[in-house]
Design an enzyme around this catalytic site. Structure first.
Site, PDB file in Angstrom:
ATOM      1  N   GLY A 408       0.828  -1.204   0.000  1.00 47.43           N
ATOM      2  CA  GLY A 408       0.000   0.000   0.000  1.00 47.43           C
ATOM      3  C   GLY A 408       0.861   1.251   0.000  1.00 47.43           C
ATOM      4  N   ALA A 409       1.980   1.173   0.699  1.00 45.65           N
ATOM      5  CA  ALA A 409       2.853   2.345   0.773  1.00 45.65           C
ATOM      6  C   ALA A 409       3.410   2.680  -0.615  1.00 45.65           C
ATOM      7  CB  ALA A 409       3.979   2.104   1.769  1.00 45.65           C
TER       8      ALA A 409
END
Ligand code: HXC
Length: 515
Positions: A408-409
């Protein structure tokens, strides 16, 4: 009528002299004794020499409560006007603590609103220098109405003209909301504080013993709450920081930031960057070294440097073009994204986008910080703010992945699908759903439990297949794999190419950012 008489000149001079003295010499001396400058001295330091044009010097309050009609001061506790900083128009107000402690009256509010309105009409930044005991108690609800008028203008000006607040004294109660609504808040060390309720109320309500400094001093707001973007060691330094900040930003949302003269070669090769990434993925390095190596003249202005240091937000220039840099900092919490880092970076990205400042994102992020502390604190929503900010941003977006970019980062940090314009990666970059060791644990936990030697082989396989930039480049998610030493040149070339970028979002009343 007729020619101006000497008497009239003398009268004007007398009126002006009275106004220059504010609340009187005794109170000016007391202000100096506290290590503070007066409102006029601050303005003189902030603006270009002789550029100040004052408005409303003779305005007085109209309050008759508590015998107030017998105590009036020309200007009524705030100096307002316009002037220039590096030759560019700015509007400003500076509260004068020598007049009723700089407390806010109806007349003071009207003067502040006037410069806010002018800043909007002229499309120029507005700077507020706060030094005030809050609402003028004798004026009651009129003072509250005055605050509300100011806040309303802060809100309407948001994203239209840059708004900067300096806190050079007390700023308490609801008064804190004007700075909070502006783009940047600077607090001066030891002489300023901001809080909604002071130590006495805190003690009465919660039983907590706390000093003003512990509750709302500059260092608290710079490092713990994030309310302050900048801290100055003294007022002179603070005012020169405001001048520097303005040099990176445009006058309004329809203009671009000024192009600076750049004598730093655009194709300067930085060989040190070729060896900056440590051999072990668990070792860190200092992202400031990368920033210094690639920006013009190694100069940058960091925003929020003591808050969420695991992410860096800074203004800098590439070949004279002003940019906002967002960079994970591997030597602080491994550069992980958490609630504070997400909020900090999201606000910065949104400022840059609102004011046409291109974004340069330097990625080395192992992911989001796990744990109940983060989940209970709403990391989902806070992380979504950064995601949202990048996704809605229409300014040129150049992203360089230096090392890790996981899960997600990876998406949040200005990936290609969030309309990244130029997404580059260094040859050692690892762009994947997660790091090799975590992935192997999930995929082969049974096999590893039966035979621990399997782990090494599987890690190697995963690393070769996924932990590199070429897998992402194969799908066009990375535009090019670049040599670290060429980063400055490649970023500049991308920014030059993107200079005429036009992109707009669908028409809407306003967005619904996950607050
Ligand atoms: C009128 C005020 C004042 C105020 C200070 N003064 N605050 N006058 N209204 N709010 C006057 C003092 O009477 C004094 O007048 C002079 O300013 C300097 O104040 P001192 O107390 O001598 O200075 P100092 O010791 O430095 O203390 C500063 C201070 C303190 C900490 C700010 O004055 C203070 O606590 N003031 C009250 C703060 C407050 O409760 N404000 C209301 C908050 S509620 P002389 O004549 O002696 O020079 C609020 C609601 C806003 O603001 C809501 C907006 C939505």
């Amino acid at each position: 009528m007729g020619a101006i008489q000497e008497k009239q000149v003398e009268e004007l001079v007398k009126h002006r002299e009275k106004a220059y003295l504010g609340g009187g010499q005794k109170r000016i001396d007391s202000q100096h004794a506290k290590g503070k400058f007066t409102a006029r001295e601050r303005i003189a330091q902030l603006l270009d020499a002789d550029s100040f044009e004052e408005f409303g010097m003779f305005v007085e309050h109209r309050c008759t409560n508590f015998g107030m009609e017998k105590e009036t001061y020309p200007g009524d506790g705030v100096i307002t006007g316009c002037g220039s900083i590096d030759g560019r128009l700015v509007y400003l107000y500076a509260q004068d603590f020598t007049v009723f402690g700089g407390s806010l009256s109806e007349s003071m509010a009207a003067k502040i609103c006037n410069v806010q309105d002018l800043a909007m009409k002229m499309g120029a930044p507005i700077i507020g220098i706060n030094d005030s005991g809050g609402a003028r108690i004798q004026e009651g609800v009129n003072a509250l109405a005055g605050y509300s008028e100011i806040f309303q203008r802060n809100i309407l000006a948001s994203g239209v003209v840059p708004q900067i607040s300096c806190i050079f004294g007390p700023c308490a109660g609801g008064a804190v909301y004007s700075p909070a609504l502006t783009d940047f808040t600077l607090m001066n060390k030891d002489t300023s504080y901001m809080f909604l309720t002071g130590p006495k109320v805190v003690k009465a309500v919660t039983g907590e013993d706390v000093t003003q400094e512990q509750l709302g001093g500059a260092s608290v707001h710079a490092s713990k709450s994030g309310v302050a973007h900048f801290v100055s060691q003294n007022e002179e330094q603070g005012l020169s920081l405001v001048r520097k900040l303005l040099s990176y930003i445009p006058q309004n949302n329809l203009e671009e930031a000024p192009l600076a003269v750049c004598t730093d070669p655009i194709n300067r090769l930085e060989e040190s960057l070729n060896s900056i990434i440590p051999d072990s993925p668990n070792k860190s390095y200092d992202m400031y070294e990368v920033i210094r190596a690639i920006v013009d003249h190694s100069e940058y202005l960091e925003v929020h440097n003591a808050y969420a240091p695991n992410i860096i937000t800074a203004f800098a220039r590439f070949n004279g073009i002003s940019v906002g840099i967002v960079a994970n900092q591997p030597c602080k919490m491994a550069g992980v994204l958490d609630i504070n880092a997400s909020r900090k970076a999201a606000r910065f990205v949104r400022f840059c986008d609102a004011f046409n400042i291109p974004l340069v994102t330097l990625v080395d992020v192992p992911g989001f910080l796990p744990g109940t502390g983060q989940e209970y604190g709403g990391v989902i929503v806070h992380g979504a703010k950064l995601l949202y900010a990048y996704g809605e941003a229409t300014v040129p977006k150049v992203t360089v992945t230096l090392r890790k970019s996981y899960g997600g980062a990876h998406i949040v940090m200005s990936c290609k699908q969030l309309r990244g314009d130029a997404n580059y990666a260094w040859p050692g970059a690892e762009i994947a759903v997660m790091g090799a060791s975590g992935a192997i644990e999930v995929l082969y936990n049974k096999e590893i439990a039966a035979d621990p030697t399997v782990a090494e082989q599987k890690t190697k396989e995963y690393t070769e297949k996924f932990s590199n930039p070429y897998n992402a480049a194969k799908y066009g998610y990375i535009d090019d794999v670049i040599l670290p030493m060429n980063t400055r040149f490649r970023v500049i070339r991308a920014l030059q190419q993107l200079a005429t970028k036009k992109l707009s979002n669908p028409a809407k009343k306003h967005d619904n950012l996950p607050l």
